[in-house]
Design a protein around this motif. Structure first.
Motif, mmCIF file in Angstrom:
data_model
loop_
_atom_site.group_PDB
_atom_site.id
_atom_site.type_symbol
_atom_site.label_atom_id
_atom_site.label_comp_id
_atom_site.label_asym_id
_atom_site.label_seq_id
_atom_site.Cartn_x
_atom_site.Cartn_y
_atom_site.Cartn_z
ATOM 1 N N UNK A 86 1.027 -1.223 0.203
ATOM 2 C CA UNK A 86 0.036 0.032 0.141
ATOM 3 C C UNK A 86 0.742 1.233 -0.109
ATOM 4 N N UNK A 87 1.854 1.241 1.081
ATOM 5 C CA UNK A 87 2.746 2.609 0.516
ATOM 6 C C UNK A 87 3.595 2.820 -0.349
ATOM 7 N N UNK A 88 3.565 2.073 -0.969
ATOM 8 C CA UNK A 88 4.465 2.112 -2.137
ATOM 9 C C UNK A 88 3.477 2.527 -3.584
ATOM 10 N N UNK A 89 1.849 1.720 -3.246
ATOM 11 C CA UNK A 89 0.890 2.471 -3.834
ATOM 12 C C UNK A 89 0.882 4.101 -4.080
ATOM 13 N N UNK A 90 0.347 3.794 -2.358
ATOM 14 C CA UNK A 90 0.365 5.922 -2.661
ATOM 15 C C UNK A 90 1.555 6.425 -3.385
ATOM 16 N N UNK A 91 2.595 6.281 -2.971
ATOM 17 C CA UNK A 91 4.201 7.246 -3.815
ATOM 18 C C UNK A 91 3.966 7.344 -5.655
ATOM 19 N N UNK A 92 3.159 6.062 -5.767
ATOM 20 C CA UNK A 92 3.122 6.105 -6.873
ATOM 21 C C UNK A 92 1.973 6.700 -7.678
ATOM 22 N N UNK A 93 0.833 6.684 -6.934
ATOM 23 C CA UNK A 93 -0.634 7.675 -6.586
ATOM 24 C C UNK A 93 0.343 9.525 -6.974
ATOM 25 N N UNK A 94 1.149 9.696 -6.060
ATOM 26 C CA UNK A 94 1.786 10.899 -6.344
ATOM 27 C C UNK A 94 2.602 11.334 -7.492
ATOM 28 N N UNK A 95 3.581 10.240 -7.435
ATOM 29 C CA UNK A 95 5.095 10.731 -8.703
ATOM 30 C C UNK A 95 3.946 9.939 -10.240
ATOM 31 N N UNK A 96 2.902 9.431 -10.228
ATOM 32 C CA UNK A 96 1.067 10.002 -11.415
ATOM 33 C C UNK A 96 0.498 10.736 -11.132
ATOM 34 N N UNK A 97 0.726 11.845 -10.648
ATOM 35 C CA UNK A 97 -0.202 13.066 -9.702
ATOM 36 C C UNK A 97 1.068 14.654 -10.772
ATOM 37 N N UNK A 295 9.493 -7.440 -6.571
ATOM 38 C CA UNK A 295 9.262 -8.967 -6.623
ATOM 39 C C UNK A 295 9.128 -9.129 -4.754
ATOM 40 N N UNK A 296 9.977 -9.577 -4.340
ATOM 41 C CA UNK A 296 9.821 -9.774 -3.347
ATOM 42 C C UNK A 296 9.729 -8.744 -1.635
ATOM 43 N N UNK A 297 10.039 -7.465 -2.530
ATOM 44 C CA UNK A 297 10.807 -6.326 -1.151
ATOM 45 C C UNK A 297 8.636 -5.313 -0.749
ATOM 46 N N UNK A 298 8.175 -5.791 -2.126
ATOM 47 C CA UNK A 298 6.571 -4.770 -2.077
ATOM 48 C C UNK A 298 6.452 -3.869 -2.619
ATOM 49 N N UNK A 299 8.129 -3.818 -3.704
ATOM 50 C CA UNK A 299 7.411 -1.836 -4.523
ATOM 51 C C UNK A 299 7.307 -2.477 -5.374
ATOM 52 N N UNK A 300 6.516 -1.215 -5.610
ATOM 53 C CA UNK A 300 5.140 -1.044 -6.959
ATOM 54 C C UNK A 300 5.955 -1.502 -8.186
ATOM 55 N N UNK A 301 5.776 -2.811 -9.081
ATOM 56 C CA UNK A 301 6.342 -2.613 -10.351
ATOM 57 C C UNK A 301 6.191 -1.557 -11.371
ATOM 58 N N UNK A 302 7.273 -1.203 -11.998
ATOM 59 C CA UNK A 302 8.285 -1.686 -11.894
ATOM 60 C C UNK A 302 9.591 -1.065 -11.244
#
Length: 473
Positions: A86-97, A295-302
């Motif tokens: 989840x924390x990685x998804x939020x970061x990607x949300x901000x990056x996309x914004x 892969x195994x740490x939980x970061x959003x691809x890629x």
């Protein structure tokens, strides 16, 4: 759609995301659609008039979602995971914004400087010594291509990019048969050619490259007029987790002056746990290393972490500096586009920053240790079941097994079993081959997996195997 509408839809998508993840166990892991079914539901031509977000989102749920294989499913035990904590998804949300283009320091100073810092966090976390510098690539495939290009240029005295490969000595690159197919593709793209990728036999329980056979192959190639360029070692092969013995390979590489790239795409994440670092003893002598936090740490691809002993060699191989890409008036800055094949770069460092801070290394270590323990317990359970055989013992959280039944051809039986398991939908597995025999792979790596999910996998495997209809003979 306007920005004034975004808040409403952002909240709706956020609520949808929470409901999606909370209900994943109720969904079949693998998509249940037939080939062409999604395409048939899409219009042949694009719309001329704007459509409402209500209509678009409704179609997303009815057309797209049935055709999705759920990589975030806690019972996804196939391939290796592509996680999205989840924390990685939020970061990607901000990056996309914000949508920055991070090719140069001056185009996104925060992205460049954060990348330098968080890659050093990861270097420390996995126990690589000081002296390695890191860069985020999109995937291990890109990191491996960069490594192959660098070993090519170094072997040719930096003449390949300028003069081409015609008229040069034929290069050789060495690996075992357990490496990922991305190595083959890197060899193709680098112009070295498949015939010049020497496959060294794998031996022992870890299915690692035979160092004596490696040395003999290099010497034979030199005698035949070839130019050895480098070695690609694997730590955690894709098939069954093969581990090359770096302590045996590195002396051979040093004797012949060869570049060594280590592909630890999946297993490298486990090195945040000190007790697993025996798997890659000798890593400090590598020229480059790659592992995938996605892969195994939980970061959003890629998100692929590429560590290099000599960044100057990588930059010399890949950097092109026209006037419009120069940063003037700033000394000592890094332009990471010179460390990768693509010029354009996303702000990938932010999700690592969010991830490590939100869960801490201790939280990530606990997850990986649990996955290893749960996978080992399942291997022991299946090994004790009648008619089941553990073919390769657990390597971290990966093992392979086979189901045997009197009168049934083993490959056909196990292919039928893995297909029946995946059609059932409760879990998702894949197959591979070990010494020519078809086996079923099992690996735990989903960020949200629980011990109960792994126990359920065992129940499903045994249940479906016992009820499998298979013609004899």
């Amino acid at each position: 759609m306007r920005w004034s509408d975004f808040a409403q839809w952002g909240r709706r998508v956020s609520d949808w995301a929470v409901n999606y993840h909370e209900g994943l166990r109720d969904r079949p892991v693998r998509a249940q659609t037939k080939p062409g079914e999604v395409a048939a539901a899409l219009p042949v031509s694009p719309p001329d008039a704007a459509e409402s977000m209500e209509t678009i989102f409704a179609d997303f749920e009815t057309i797209v979602m049935p055709g999705i294989t759920h990589w975030q499913h806690p019972r996804f035990f196939a391939y290796f995971p592509a996680n999205a904590a989840p924390a990685s998804v939020l970061a990607e949300y901000l990056v996309s914004t914000v949508a920055p283009q991070c090719m140069l320091w001056q185009t996104s100073p925060a992205a460049t400087e954060m990348e330098t810092v968080v890659l050093d966090w990861l270097r420390q976390a996995i126990g690589l010594p000081e002296g390695f510098a890191g860069v985020i690539q999109d995937s291990a495939s890109s990191a491996t291509l960069a490594a192959v290009l660098t070993m090519r240029e170094r072997a040719l005295g930096w003449a390949g990019n300028t003069s081409g490969l015609a008229g040069q000595k034929q290069l050789r690159v060495y690996c075992s048969r357990e490496v990922h197919t991305s190595i083959d593709r890197a060899i193709w793209v680098a112009g070295i050619g498949e015939e010049n990728l020497r496959r060294i036999p794998a031996t022992g329980a870890n299915r690692g490259m035979d160092a004596d056979a490696l040395d003999k192959a290099i010497r034979a190639d030199i005698a035949d007029g070839f130019l050895p360029a480098g070695i690609i070692a694997c730590i955690g092969g894709t098939g069954v987790g093969a581990m090359d013995d770096l302590t045996a390979i590195m002396p051979v590489a040093r004797e012949h002056g060869l570049y060594v790239h280590v592909d630890a795409a999946w297993a490298g994440a486990a090195m945040i746990c000190p007790e697993f670092r025996h798997y890659w003893e000798g890593i400090e002598d590598a020229d480059s290393v790659v592992f995938n936090p996605h892969k195994w740490l939980g970061a959003q691809f890629d998100c692929s972490a590429h560590f290099i002993r000599s960044p100057d060699d990588l930059v010399r191989t890949l950097a092109i500096q026209p006037e419009y890409l120069k940063t003037h008036g700033a000394e000592g800055i890094i332009n990471y586009s010179e460390w990768s094949v693509p010029l354009g770069r996303r702000f990938r460092a932010l999700k690592i920053w969010f991830l490590v801070r939100a869960y801490g290394l201790d939280g990530l270590r606990e997850m990986i240790r649990n996955h290893v323990d749960w996978s080992g317990a399942l291997a022991r359970r299946l090994g004790a079941e009648p008619d089941f055989e553990i073919v390769t013992d657990p390597v971290l959280s990966l093992f392979s097994f086979r189901y045997m039944r009197d009168g049934a051809e083993p490959d056909a039986l196990n292919l039928a079993l893995v297909q029946a398991i995946n059609d059932d939908g409760r879990i998702y597995l894949t197959q591979t081959r070990v010494d020519g025999a078809l086996v079923i792979r099992f690996t735990v790596g989903a960020f949200s997996a629980t011990e109960e999910d792994v126990k359920t996998a065992g129940d499903v495997i045994v249940e479906i195997a016992r009820n499998l209809e298979m013609p004899h003979g």
